[in-house]
Design an enzyme around this catalytic site. Structure first.
Site, PDB file in Angstrom:
ATOM      1  N   VAL A   1      -6.814   6.174  -1.500  1.00  0.00           N
ATOM      2  CA  VAL A   1      -7.374   4.739  -1.219  1.00  0.00           C
ATOM      3  C   VAL A   1      -8.695   5.006  -0.506  1.00  0.00           C
ATOM      4  O   VAL A   1      -8.870   5.942   0.371  1.00  0.00           O
ATOM      5  CB  VAL A   1      -6.348   3.907  -0.506  1.00  0.00           C
ATOM      6  N   CYS A   2      -9.592   3.839  -0.381  1.00  0.00           N
ATOM      7  CA  CYS A   2     -10.539   3.949   0.429  1.00  0.00           C
ATOM      8  C   CYS A   2     -11.072   2.327   0.716  1.00  0.00           C
ATOM      9  O   CYS A   2     -10.202   1.589   0.602  1.00  0.00           O
ATOM     10  CB  CYS A   2     -11.771   4.882  -0.123  1.00  0.00           C
ATOM     11  N   LYS A   3     -12.478   2.169   1.124  1.00  0.00           N
ATOM     12  CA  LYS A   3     -12.918   0.751   1.084  1.00  0.00           C
ATOM     13  C   LYS A   3     -12.853   0.035  -0.262  1.00  0.00           C
ATOM     14  O   LYS A   3     -12.600  -1.080  -0.506  1.00  0.00           O
ATOM     15  CB  LYS A   3     -14.224   0.855   1.849  1.00  0.00           C
TER      16      LYS A   3
END
Length: 148
Positions: A68-70
């Site tokens: 996951v990230c932004k």
């Protein structure tokens, strides 16, 4: 040229199911981003993408992993890196839409959501909420599970 394996992607809703079943989230956002707003899930580690090549072995090979990230781009690169370094492509997936999609769906976070500014496009390429898009009602992941 070496054969490359495509990274499977799942939506935030499916990610919730993976988390309930014990998957580990690996957040590749930088530490300052995580300090502002973090995913509120029981199994999560933060390895910033800027440190990922040196630290990727901290990611266990025996668990299901959701990167996951932004917005989903950095985590997609990190997921591909893991798969190209011997991780099982059936156990490593990327969460598309990242924190943007997570917040939009109202999933649990730690931090000040009021200052969060959504920058990526939503479902069907718009920045409107998902509930306004009938296309989301018929979205499915590659494994046939319901998305959105």
């Amino acid at each position: 040229m070496k054969n490359q394996t495509l990274v499977k992607e799942i939506c935030p809703t499916t990610t919730q199911e993976w988390v309930k079943n014990g998957a580990l989230l690996v957040d590749v956002r930088e530490k300052d981003e995580v300090a502002q707003l973090a995913y509120d899930v029981p199994n999560i580690i933060n390895i910033p993408l800027s440190e990922f090549e040196e630290r990727y072995t901290e990611v266990p090979k025996d668990k299901k992993i959701v990167m996951v990230c932004k917005g989903g781009g950095r985590s997609l690169r990190a997921a591909g890196f893991l798969i190209n370094h011997g991780y099982d492509p059936e156990k490593v997936v990327n969460m598309k839409l990242g924190m943007d999609g997570w917040v939009e769906r109202g999933f649990p976070t730690k931090g000040d959501i009021s200052s969060y500014k959504r920058q990526s496009a939503g479902c069907c390429g718009t920045s409107s909420t998902l509930k306004q898009h009938s296309c989301c009602d018929n979205s499915f992941n590659s494994d046939g599970s319901k998305c959105c």
